[in-house]
Design an enzyme around this catalytic site. Structure first.
Site, short mmCIF file in Angstrom:
data_model
loop_
_atom_site.label_atom_id
_atom_site.label_comp_id
_atom_site.label_asym_id
_atom_site.label_seq_id
_atom_site.Cartn_x
_atom_site.Cartn_y
_atom_site.Cartn_z
N LYS A 135 -1.63 7.71 12.71
CA LYS A 135 -3.04 7.31 12.84
C LYS A 135 -3.94 8.54 13.00
O LYS A 135 -5.06 8.57 12.49
CB LYS A 135 -3.21 6.36 14.03
CG LYS A 135 -2.60 4.98 13.81
CD LYS A 135 -3.29 4.22 12.68
CE LYS A 135 -2.93 2.74 12.65
NZ LYS A 135 -3.52 2.04 11.50
N ALA A 157 0.99 9.81 15.52
CA ALA A 157 0.85 10.90 14.54
C ALA A 157 0.27 10.38 13.23
O ALA A 157 -0.61 11.01 12.62
CB ALA A 157 2.21 11.55 14.29
N ILE A 191 -5.95 -5.58 20.14
CA ILE A 191 -6.69 -6.69 19.55
C ILE A 191 -5.71 -7.84 19.38
O ILE A 191 -4.60 -7.65 18.87
CB ILE A 191 -7.23 -6.30 18.13
CG1 ILE A 191 -8.07 -5.02 18.17
CG2 ILE A 191 -7.98 -7.47 17.51
CD1 ILE A 191 -9.50 -5.17 18.58
N ASN A 231 -7.10 -1.01 6.19
CA ASN A 231 -6.76 -1.71 7.44
C ASN A 231 -5.26 -1.94 7.57
O ASN A 231 -4.75 -2.04 8.69
CB ASN A 231 -7.51 -3.06 7.45
CG ASN A 231 -6.95 -4.00 8.49
OD1 ASN A 231 -7.25 -3.88 9.67
ND2 ASN A 231 -6.11 -4.96 8.07
N VAL A 276 0.82 -1.23 0.00
CA VAL A 276 0.00 0.00 0.00
C VAL A 276 0.84 1.27 0.00
O VAL A 276 0.33 2.35 -0.28
CB VAL A 276 -1.01 0.04 1.19
CG1 VAL A 276 -2.00 -1.10 1.11
CG2 VAL A 276 -0.29 0.07 2.54
N SER A 336 -6.16 3.95 15.47
CA SER A 336 -5.79 3.39 16.78
C SER A 336 -6.08 4.42 17.85
O SER A 336 -6.01 5.63 17.60
CB SER A 336 -4.29 3.07 16.77
OG SER A 336 -3.82 2.90 18.08
N TYR A 396 3.75 6.60 15.30
CA TYR A 396 2.56 5.80 14.99
C TYR A 396 1.30 6.59 15.38
O TYR A 396 0.34 6.66 14.61
CB TYR A 396 2.63 4.49 15.78
CG TYR A 396 1.44 3.57 15.68
CD1 TYR A 396 1.19 2.82 14.53
CD2 TYR A 396 0.57 3.40 16.76
CE1 TYR A 396 0.11 1.95 14.45
CE2 TYR A 396 -0.51 2.52 16.70
CZ TYR A 396 -0.73 1.80 15.54
OH TYR A 396 -1.80 0.94 15.48
N1 LIG Z 1 -3.93 -5.36 16.84
C1 LIG Z 1 -3.96 -4.28 17.60
O1 LIG Z 1 -3.80 -4.34 18.84
C2 LIG Z 1 -4.25 -2.93 17.00
C3 LIG Z 1 -4.47 -1.84 17.85
C4 LIG Z 1 -4.77 -0.60 17.30
C5 LIG Z 1 -4.84 -0.47 15.92
N2 LIG Z 1 -4.59 -1.54 15.13
C6 LIG Z 1 -4.65 -1.35 13.68
O2 LIG Z 1 -5.49 -2.34 13.11
C7 LIG Z 1 -5.01 -2.70 11.82
C8 LIG Z 1 -4.86 -4.21 11.74
O3 LIG Z 1 -3.99 -4.64 12.76
P1 LIG Z 1 -3.60 -6.17 12.92
O4 LIG Z 1 -3.12 -6.33 14.33
O5 LIG Z 1 -4.68 -7.04 12.41
O6 LIG Z 1 -2.33 -6.24 11.96
P2 LIG Z 1 -1.43 -7.51 11.59
O7 LIG Z 1 -0.02 -7.04 11.70
O8 LIG Z 1 -1.82 -8.74 12.33
O9 LIG Z 1 -1.80 -7.74 10.06
C9 LIG Z 1 -1.58 -6.73 9.14
C10 LIG Z 1 -1.46 -7.31 7.75
O10 LIG Z 1 -1.18 -6.19 6.90
C11 LIG Z 1 -0.15 -6.53 6.00
N3 LIG Z 1 0.58 -5.32 5.66
C12 LIG Z 1 1.41 -4.61 6.47
N4 LIG Z 1 1.95 -3.58 5.78
C13 LIG Z 1 1.43 -3.66 4.53
C14 LIG Z 1 1.62 -2.89 3.36
N5 LIG Z 1 2.46 -1.85 3.35
N6 LIG Z 1 0.93 -3.23 2.25
C15 LIG Z 1 0.10 -4.29 2.24
N7 LIG Z 1 -0.09 -5.08 3.33
C16 LIG Z 1 0.57 -4.76 4.44
C17 LIG Z 1 0.72 -7.54 6.76
O11 LIG Z 1 1.43 -8.38 5.85
C18 LIG Z 1 -0.32 -8.30 7.59
O12 LIG Z 1 -0.76 -9.47 6.95
C19 LIG Z 1 -3.71 -1.91 11.61
O13 LIG Z 1 -3.96 -0.73 10.88
C20 LIG Z 1 -3.29 -1.56 13.02
O14 LIG Z 1 -2.48 -0.40 13.09
C21 LIG Z 1 -4.31 -2.77 15.62
#
Ligand SMILES: NC(=O)c1ccc[n+]([C@@H]2O[C@H](COP(=O)([O-])OP(=O)(O)OC[C@H]3O[C@@H](n4cnc5c(N)ncnc54)[C@H](O)[C@@H]3O)[C@@H](O)[C@H]2O)c1
Length: 261
Positions: A169, A167, A198, A94, A68, A152, A165
């Protein structure tokens, strides 16, 4: 009774859908009858595996391997896939590199290198700009729809250990509000979903020892961490016509990690 979350006839794109929250969203969209689900991830094998799971649920699963952070690539692959799928109605930004406030291994911002910032800004902010830039013209041509940005609580309330991070988000959340204003006349709604911890494959190792988990849970009104389905339920609602009068908003799905008016 009518299913208000029905997505029949819709084509959806979810970035970073190869695991975690994005994968759950892809499966839930398929379960709600999406015609096609474009499964993006920069790990091609993950995108393919989740696209196969989507297909097993009766929807067309289209793997979309790509990064992305690369605008030219996003314009190309999203344009081609949406053309093949017959349009685009839902886009979930996402993809992100999730951080946790319990990660104290990183230096404070004032000792950080410029090169470290790119990692956070690249996916969490530029990724959202790139995919939105590629998807929105197609969504407008498809008659409108829903764009959901996954942000987030770090971006809403700030996390000392995750300054850049936070900033990035917050930037994505500001973009959501601005886009919502511009896209209302084109029938595209734009909202953000703000997550706290999560349990996903990236986060699980950081919470594997009991004391780290105990420390973390002290900050939560509901004393458990979230599951991907907690996030996906809200994203599904915002993607569906059940939320057709909701745009320009941020919804926290956070077990009470932070509260708001
Ligand atoms: N899990 C948490 O605790 C949490 C908390 C707050 C916010 N978030 C946000 O929720 C979203 C999902 O989190 P998650 O924990 O499921 O993530 P994760 O790391 O488990 O999965 C993210 C997926 O995105 C893919 N990815 C990463 N960078 C990419 C790129 N540049 N292009 C294409 N694909 C890419 C990775 O290969 C991975 O499969 C994220 O935006 C994260 O910042 C997560």
């Amino acid at each position: 009774m009518q299913n208000v979350l029905d997505l029949k006839g819709k084509v959806a794109l979810i970035t970073g859908a190869g695991q975690g929250v994005g994968r759950q969203v892809a499966l839930d969209f398929a379960s709600q009858g999406c015609t096609a689900v474009l499964v993006n991830d920069f790990h091609a094998e993950r995108a393919q595996a989740v696209a196969a799971e989507v297909a097993a649920l009766g929807s067309k699963g289209i793997p979309l391997a790509g990064d992305v952070t690369d605008l030219a690539q996003m314009l190309d692959i999203i344009g081609n896939a949406a053309r093949d799928a017959g349009g685009l109605h839902i886009c979930v930004n996402n993809a992100g590199n999730a951080g946790t406030s319990s990660d104290t291994s990183a230096p404070p911002f004032w000792e950080s290198d410029r090169s470290e910032w790119d990692k956070w800004l690249g996916t969490n902010l530029f990724g959202v700009l790139n995919v939105s830039r590629a998807a929105i013209p197609i969504m407008i041509k498809s008659g409108g729809g829903s764009l959901v940005n996954v942000i987030s609580d770090a971006g809403r309330v700030g996390e000392a250990a995750l300054a850049v991070y936070s900033a990035a988000k917050a930037g994505a959340s500001g973009l959501s509000r601005a886009l919502a204003k511009g896209l209302g006349p084109h029938l595209v709604r734009v909202n953000s979903v703000s997550l706290a911890t999560i349990m996903t494959p990236t986060i699980a190792p950081m919470l594997s020892d009991e004391s780290a988990m105990k420390k973390m849970l002290r900050h939560y009104i509901i004393r458990r961490v979230g599951q991907p389905s907690d996030a996906s339920n809200m994203i599904l609602f915002l993607a569906s016509d059940a939320s057709s009068w909701i745009t320009g908003q941020t919804f926290a799905v956070n077990g009470g990690y932070s509260t708001s008016q």
